[in-house]
Design a protein around this motif. Structure first.
Motif: not given
Length: 265
Positions: A25-35, A66-75, A101-106
């Motif tokens: 669980s990301g606890g609604g605060k963070r992404r869970i897994l990244y590669m 409950d993963g959450n990548a809101t605000g992540e900007t890499v790639d 993840c983020d609520a807006t963005g094209p």
């Protein structure tokens, strides 16, 4: 989880197997897994990070919640539960619930999974897995409430994608005065030559504020193809636009999607 798990690029093969008993669980605060093979912080291992065979990541018999990548900007961000660039990735017999993840963005997306670049342009396999599965359990993102990618092919087999939402506003490219997004309630794909195959799967009750309540597929050079086999796509409203004759799908590619032994309503 107190921090995002990150795969080191020096790893040849990584298997994360929950045995059907484990929830990450990301606890609604963070992404869970990244590669990310092009992230120097995870160690560069080749001179061609965008097309290398390793690491080869398998996620199986696991729940990612409950993963959450809101605000992540890499790639470009996205990928509430999992973000993958480079190497290979497949998911087997796993569940993804309440990721975002983020609520807006094209062009960002993938409340559950975001993928950029795969070795030799081979497809990502999603097998016997569930994204959402019940009201209130689906993923939410600007685009791609379950899956999202740019220039990546997918094979989705015997899986369930239900109650996922694309909530952005303004599509892609973003209409004037809007932040963009809102396409691909379950699946958002963009790029040039790539393929999407959905077989033996259920894709229902997803929704998009703009196009493709179930699937958004745009091959910019019109070389991409899509097939739907032995699957059910129902009640996937596209509030803005979709392709005539293919309810819940917005498609621009080499030819019309191939549909066999399937229900689209």
């Amino acid at each position: 989880m107190s921090a995002t798990a990150k795969v080191r690029n020096s790893s040849a093969r990584v298997v994360i197997d929950g045995g059907g008993l484990v929830t990450l669980s990301g606890g609604g605060k963070r992404r869970i897994l990244y590669m990310n093979t092009c992230d120097q912080a995870q160690q560069w291992t080749t001179s061609h990070c965008d097309d290398q065979e390793q690491p080869q990541l398998t996620v199986q018999n696991l729940t990612l919640a409950d993963g959450n990548a809101t605000g992540e900007t890499v790639d470009g961000g996205g990928g509430g539960a999992m973000f993958v660039r480079g190497g290979r990735v497949k998911v087997v017999n796993s569940r993804f619930v309440r990721n975002r993840c983020d609520a807006t963005g094209p062009d960002l997306g993938g409340a559950a999974i975001r993928v950029l670049d795969q070795s030799r342009d081979l497809p990502v396999y999603i097998v016997s897995s569930t994204f959402g599965g019940a009201p209130g359990q689906g993923g939410v993102c600007s685009n791609g409430g379950a899956l999202s990618s740019i220039g990546v092919s997918w094979v989705v087999l015997n899986s369930v994608m239900t109650y996922n939402r694309a909530i952005g506003n303004g599509a892609n490219p973003a209409r004037g005065g809007t932040p963009g997004g809102g396409s691909g309630g379950a699946v958002y794909t963009d790029g040039n030559r790539f393929t999407v195959r959905i077989a033996g799967s259920i894709v229902t009750d997803n929704q998009a504020k703009e196009g493709g309540g179930a699937v958004f597929f745009v091959s910019n050079d019109r070389t991409g193809t899509m097939s739907i086999e032995g699957s059910t796509l129902r009640r996937n409203p596209s509030a803005g636009f979709e392709t005539a004759g293919f309810p819940g799908i917005f498609f621009l590619g080499a030819r019309k999607p191939s549909v066999s032994s399937s229900t689209l309503t």
